[in-house]
Design an enzyme around this catalytic site. Structure first.
Site, PDB file in Angstrom:
ATOM      1  N   HIS A 125      -0.685   5.356   7.711  1.00 33.35           N
ATOM      2  CA  HIS A 125      -1.878   4.578   7.371  1.00 33.35           C
ATOM      3  C   HIS A 125      -2.096   3.570   8.494  1.00 33.35           C
ATOM      4  O   HIS A 125      -1.158   2.875   8.899  1.00 33.35           O
ATOM      5  CB  HIS A 125      -1.691   3.864   6.031  1.00 33.35           C
ATOM      6  CG  HIS A 125      -2.772   2.887   5.737  1.00 33.35           C
ATOM      7  ND1 HIS A 125      -4.100   3.258   5.634  1.00 33.35           N
ATOM      8  CD2 HIS A 125      -2.745   1.542   5.549  1.00 33.35           C
ATOM      9  CE1 HIS A 125      -4.825   2.186   5.377  1.00 33.35           C
ATOM     10  NE2 HIS A 125      -4.030   1.129   5.323  1.00 33.35           N
ATOM     11  N   HIS A 147     -11.646  -0.519   6.320  1.00 31.66           N
ATOM     12  CA  HIS A 147     -10.205  -0.701   6.183  1.00 31.66           C
ATOM     13  C   HIS A 147      -9.430   0.072   7.258  1.00 31.66           C
ATOM     14  O   HIS A 147      -8.648  -0.514   7.988  1.00 31.66           O
ATOM     15  CB  HIS A 147      -9.818  -0.267   4.768  1.00 31.66           C
ATOM     16  CG  HIS A 147      -8.376  -0.406   4.437  1.00 31.66           C
ATOM     17  ND1 HIS A 147      -7.873  -0.076   3.202  1.00 31.66           N
ATOM     18  CD2 HIS A 147      -7.307  -0.814   5.156  1.00 31.66           C
ATOM     19  CE1 HIS A 147      -6.571  -0.298   3.189  1.00 31.66           C
ATOM     20  NE2 HIS A 147      -6.209  -0.736   4.365  1.00 31.66           N
ATOM     21  N   GLU A 157       0.808  -1.226   0.000  1.00 34.52           N
ATOM     22  CA  GLU A 157       0.000   0.000   0.000  1.00 34.52           C
ATOM     23  C   GLU A 157       0.842   1.279   0.000  1.00 34.52           C
ATOM     24  O   GLU A 157       0.348   2.338   0.386  1.00 34.52           O
ATOM     25  CB  GLU A 157      -0.929   0.015   1.211  1.00 34.52           C
ATOM     26  CG  GLU A 157      -2.032  -1.014   1.143  1.00 34.52           C
ATOM     27  CD  GLU A 157      -3.138  -0.714   2.131  1.00 34.52           C
ATOM     28  OE1 GLU A 157      -4.209  -0.269   1.706  1.00 34.52           O
ATOM     29  OE2 GLU A 157      -2.913  -0.917   3.340  1.00 34.52           O
ATOM     30  N   HIS A 196      -5.052   0.781  10.708  1.00 31.19           N
ATOM     31  CA  HIS A 196      -6.290  -0.005  10.727  1.00 31.19           C
ATOM     32  C   HIS A 196      -6.921   0.058  12.121  1.00 31.19           C
ATOM     33  O   HIS A 196      -7.537  -0.906  12.562  1.00 31.19           O
ATOM     34  CB  HIS A 196      -5.999  -1.458  10.367  1.00 31.19           C
ATOM     35  CG  HIS A 196      -5.330  -1.651   9.037  1.00 31.19           C
ATOM     36  ND1 HIS A 196      -4.595  -2.766   8.723  1.00 31.19           N
ATOM     37  CD2 HIS A 196      -5.293  -0.855   7.932  1.00 31.19           C
ATOM     38  CE1 HIS A 196      -4.123  -2.668   7.486  1.00 31.19           C
ATOM     39  NE2 HIS A 196      -4.519  -1.503   6.983  1.00 31.19           N
TER      40      HIS A 196
HETATM   41 ZN   LIG Z   1      -4.263  -0.876   4.931  1.00 29.14          ZN
END
Ligand SMILES: [Zn+2]
Length: 272
Positions: free
Chosen positions: A106, A185, A87, A108
Site C-alpha cells: 500500500h 489516498h 491499515e 501514497h
Molecule cells: Zn494509506
C-alpha cells in the site's frame, strides 16, 4: 520471533525488509516515504501473514520489526507484539479473498495520486506498465462510509478492507487486477511474490509519471487526437498480454540491482 521459524520464514523476513528498503530508496516515485507498507503471506502458516511493525519502512532492520497477523481479523498472533499499522485490513482482506496473492503493498505515491482525484484513468502507456491491464480500477471510500467510520480516507476496519479487496476482481473473470487506486489516498498493489509486488509498485508509479508528462506534452502541443480519438498511444490488448508476460519472467533482473543498491546504502540495515 519464534525459535521454530523455518528457513523459508527466515528468508521471507529478510526479503520483506529488503523490499521495504527498495520501495523507500525509489525516492523519485516516493513509493513508501514514512508511510505505506509491504506485507507477505506467511510461507508456513495457513491463514497468517507477516507485516512490519508501525514504523518508517526505511528504518526496518531485524526480525523483531516483523509482526505475525491472523488473516481472519488482522489481529496480531502475539498480543504483546509492537504496535501495527492501522491499515493492515487492506492486507488481511486481500489475502483472504485471493489465495493466489502472496504479497501486498500500500503506497501514497504522489506520482499516482493525480489519477485518484481526476477522471483520467491510469492506463498502460509503456511496455513496463503492461501488467496494469486496460484500466486500473478506482475505489472511492466516500461511497461506503458508515456513521461510525472516521472519515480520514484510511482503511481502518474489516468492512472497508473487504470493499477495497473486491475492486481487485472488478471487470475480471480470471486472475485479479494487480493495482487498485484509492481516491485522495494512494494505491494498493498485489503480486505472486514480494519481488513481483515491488516491481509492480515501482512501475505503476513510473507509468503514472510518464502518462502525466505525455498528457501535458500533448496538451501543450495542441495536436490532434491520435488513433481511436485517444490522447496518447496506449498499449492495445495483444501488447498488454505480451508485455505482461515479458515482465513476469524478467522481474528478478531489476530486483537484483535494487537489492545491491540498498545494501550499498548506509541508511538501510537488514540483520534479519
Ligand atoms: Zn494509506
Amino acid at each position: 520471533m519464534a525459535a521454530t521459524d523455518t528457513p523459508a520464514t527466515l528468508s521471507v523476513f529478510r526479503t520483506l525488509i529488503t523490499g521495504s528498503h527498495i520501495l523507500h530508496h525509489h525516492g523519485v516515485s516516493r513509493i513508501l516515504d514514512a508511510y505505506g507498507h509491504l506485507s507477505v503471506r506467511h510461507p508456513d502458516k495457513k491463514n497468517m501473514f507477516l507485516m512490519p511493525r508501525n514504523t518508517a519502512p526505511a528504518l526496518l532492520s531485524s526480525k523483531v520489526d516483523i509482526v505475525e497477523y491472523r488473516m481472519e481479523d488482522a489481529s496480531p498472533v502475539d498480543p504483546n507484539s509492537p504496535q501495527g499499522y492501522v491499515e493492515r485490513y487492506i492486507h488481511s482482506e486481500i489475502y483472504k479473498r485471493y489465495p493466489e496473492i502472496q504479497s501486498v503493498i500500500h503506497s501514497h505515491s504522489p506520482a499516482v495520486l493525480p489519477f485518484t482525484i481526476t477522471a483520467v484513468d491510469l492506463r498502460p502507456c509503456v511496455h513496463m506498465g503492461g501488467f496494469l491491464g486496460n484500466r486500473v480500477p478506482k475505489f472511492d471510500i466516500a461511497e461506503i462510509y458508515s456513521e461510525e467510520d472516521v472519515r480520514d480516507l484510511l482503511i481502518r476496519n474489516q468492512r472497508l478492507g473487504q470493499r477495497l479487496s473486491a475492486c481487485f476482481s472488478q471487470g475480471r473473470e480470471e486472475s485479479y487486477n494487480p493495482v487498485v487506486l484509492m481516491r485522495g489516498h494512494g494505491f494498493t498493489v498485489a503480486g505472486a511474490s514480494i519481488e513481483e509486488s515491488v516491481f509492480r509498485a515501482i512501475y505503476t508509479a513510473e507509468n503514472a509519471r510518464i502518462q502525466t508528462a505525455s498528457l501535458n506534452l500533448q496538451l501543450a502541443a495542441g495536436t490532434a487526437p491520435l488513433k481511436h480519438g485517444e490522447s496518447l498511444y496506449y498499449l492495445d490488448d495483444t501488447e498488454l498480454l505480451a508485455a505482461t508476460q515479458m515482465t513476469q519472467w524478467s522481474v528478478m533482473r531489476p530486483w537484483n540491482l535494487w537489492v545491491r543498491e540498498v545494501e550499498a546504502n548506509g541508511l538501510y540495515n537488514n540483520n534479519a
